[in-house]
Design a protein around this motif. Structure first.
Motif, short mmCIF file in Angstrom:
data_model
loop_
_atom_site.label_atom_id
_atom_site.label_comp_id
_atom_site.label_asym_id
_atom_site.label_seq_id
_atom_site.Cartn_x
_atom_site.Cartn_y
_atom_site.Cartn_z
N ARG A 1 0.86 -1.18 0.00
CA ARG A 1 0.00 0.00 0.00
C ARG A 1 0.89 1.23 0.00
O ARG A 1 1.80 1.35 0.82
CB ARG A 1 -0.91 0.02 1.22
CG ARG A 1 -1.85 1.23 1.26
CD ARG A 1 -2.88 1.10 2.36
NE ARG A 1 -3.78 2.26 2.38
CZ ARG A 1 -3.63 3.30 3.19
NH1 ARG A 1 -2.62 3.32 4.04
NH2 ARG A 1 -4.48 4.30 3.17
N LEU A 2 0.62 2.14 -0.92
CA LEU A 2 1.46 3.31 -1.11
C LEU A 2 0.64 4.58 -0.92
O LEU A 2 -0.46 4.70 -1.47
CB LEU A 2 2.08 3.31 -2.51
CG LEU A 2 2.89 2.06 -2.87
CD1 LEU A 2 3.25 2.06 -4.35
CD2 LEU A 2 4.15 1.99 -2.03
N VAL A 3 1.18 5.51 -0.18
CA VAL A 3 0.50 6.78 0.07
C VAL A 3 1.47 7.93 -0.19
O VAL A 3 2.49 8.06 0.49
CB VAL A 3 -0.02 6.86 1.52
CG1 VAL A 3 -0.70 8.22 1.75
CG2 VAL A 3 -1.00 5.73 1.80
N GLU A 4 1.13 8.74 -1.19
CA GLU A 4 1.97 9.89 -1.53
C GLU A 4 1.56 11.12 -0.72
O GLU A 4 0.39 11.27 -0.33
CB GLU A 4 1.84 10.23 -3.02
CG GLU A 4 2.19 9.12 -3.98
CD GLU A 4 1.00 8.31 -4.41
OE1 GLU A 4 1.05 7.69 -5.48
OE2 GLU A 4 -0.01 8.31 -3.67
N SER A 5 2.51 11.99 -0.51
CA SER A 5 2.25 13.27 0.15
C SER A 5 3.31 14.27 -0.28
O SER A 5 4.31 13.89 -0.91
CB SER A 5 2.27 13.11 1.68
OG SER A 5 3.54 12.67 2.11
N TRP B 1 0.09 0.87 -6.85
CA TRP B 1 0.12 2.30 -7.10
C TRP B 1 -0.52 3.06 -5.94
O TRP B 1 -1.47 2.56 -5.32
CB TRP B 1 -0.66 2.63 -8.38
CG TRP B 1 -0.03 2.08 -9.61
CD1 TRP B 1 -0.10 0.80 -10.07
CD2 TRP B 1 0.80 2.79 -10.54
NE1 TRP B 1 0.62 0.67 -11.22
CE2 TRP B 1 1.19 1.88 -11.54
CE3 TRP B 1 1.24 4.11 -10.64
CZ2 TRP B 1 2.00 2.24 -12.62
CZ3 TRP B 1 2.04 4.47 -11.71
CH2 TRP B 1 2.41 3.54 -12.68
N GLY B 2 -0.04 4.26 -5.71
CA GLY B 2 -0.67 5.13 -4.74
C GLY B 2 -1.82 5.89 -5.37
O GLY B 2 -2.12 5.73 -6.56
N GLN B 3 -2.43 6.75 -4.57
CA GLN B 3 -3.60 7.49 -5.05
C GLN B 3 -3.22 8.79 -5.74
O GLN B 3 -4.05 9.42 -6.39
CB GLN B 3 -4.54 7.80 -3.87
CG GLN B 3 -4.17 9.03 -3.05
CD GLN B 3 -2.90 8.87 -2.24
OE1 GLN B 3 -2.41 7.76 -2.05
NE2 GLN B 3 -2.36 9.99 -1.75
N CYS C 1 3.24 7.25 -7.04
CA CYS C 1 4.30 6.34 -6.64
C CYS C 1 3.87 4.91 -7.00
O CYS C 1 2.67 4.59 -6.92
CB CYS C 1 4.50 6.48 -5.13
SG CYS C 1 5.67 5.35 -4.40
N ALA C 2 4.83 4.08 -7.39
CA ALA C 2 4.50 2.71 -7.76
C ALA C 2 5.65 1.78 -7.38
O ALA C 2 6.80 2.21 -7.25
CB ALA C 2 4.22 2.62 -9.26
N TRP D 1 8.35 6.80 -9.73
CA TRP D 1 7.43 7.93 -9.73
C TRP D 1 6.95 8.16 -11.16
O TRP D 1 7.75 8.13 -12.10
CB TRP D 1 8.11 9.20 -9.21
CG TRP D 1 8.32 9.23 -7.73
CD1 TRP D 1 9.46 8.90 -7.04
CD2 TRP D 1 7.36 9.64 -6.75
NE1 TRP D 1 9.26 9.07 -5.70
CE2 TRP D 1 7.99 9.52 -5.48
CE3 TRP D 1 6.06 10.09 -6.79
CZ2 TRP D 1 7.33 9.84 -4.28
CZ3 TRP D 1 5.41 10.41 -5.60
CH2 TRP D 1 6.05 10.28 -4.38
N PHE D 2 5.66 8.42 -11.28
CA PHE D 2 5.05 8.71 -12.55
C PHE D 2 4.19 9.96 -12.38
O PHE D 2 3.89 10.37 -11.26
CB PHE D 2 4.16 7.54 -13.00
CG PHE D 2 4.93 6.28 -13.29
CD1 PHE D 2 5.42 5.48 -12.27
CD2 PHE D 2 5.17 5.89 -14.61
CE1 PHE D 2 6.13 4.32 -12.53
CE2 PHE D 2 5.87 4.73 -14.89
CZ PHE D 2 6.35 3.95 -13.85
N ARG D 3 3.77 10.55 -13.50
CA ARG D 3 2.89 11.70 -13.41
C ARG D 3 1.89 11.68 -14.56
O ARG D 3 2.14 11.07 -15.61
CB ARG D 3 3.68 13.01 -13.40
CG ARG D 3 4.45 13.30 -14.68
CD ARG D 3 5.34 14.53 -14.47
NE ARG D 3 6.07 14.88 -15.69
CZ ARG D 3 7.01 15.81 -15.75
NH1 ARG D 3 7.35 16.49 -14.63
NH2 ARG D 3 7.62 16.09 -16.88
#
Length: 120
Positions: A3-7, A110-112, A97-98, A36-38
């Motif tokens: 589980r990934l959480v970006e901030s 993947w994160g949200q 993030c992945a 990291w992707f965008r």
């Protein structure tokens, strides 16, 4: 499953800096290549940066961010970072993030996402 959480996203002026964080839970990321992707509206998600899972911690960057962005990891904190300097309006996107187990196959988790907006 990781589980990934970006901030760390936000609004910044052109030329400014932001540091994104990606906190992982569920499994240790030490055996995962992290990326990291965008993505911007109407466009496909694009690769930004990746850091290898193995001991050398080798990195890879999209040409558009080389020399400005730095990816790093702290396996003890189960966290990956993206330091973004000299930001440009074209860097505006949702950043994701992945993770990819041992760097094999596709990014599975993947994160949200976190929004980065760079004003001119």
């Amino acid at each position: 499953q990781v589980r990934l959480v970006e901030s760390g996203g936000g609004l910044v002026q052109a030329g400014g800096s932001l540091r994104l964080s990606c906190a992982a839970s569920g499994r240790t990321i030490s055996r995962y290549t992290m990326g990291w992707f965008r993505q911007t509206p109407g466009k496909e998600r694009e690769f930004v940066a990746a850091i290898n899972w193995s001991g050398d911690g080798s990195t890879d960057y999209a040409d558009s961010v080389k020399g400005r962005f730095t990816i790093s990891r702290d396996n003890a904190k189960n966290t990956v970072y993206l330091q973004m300097n000299s930001l440009k309006p074209e860097d505006t996107a949702v950043y994701y993030c992945a993770s990819r187990f041992r760097g094999v196959g596709q990014y599975d988790d993947w994160g949200q996402g976190t929004q980065v907006t760079v004003s001119s």
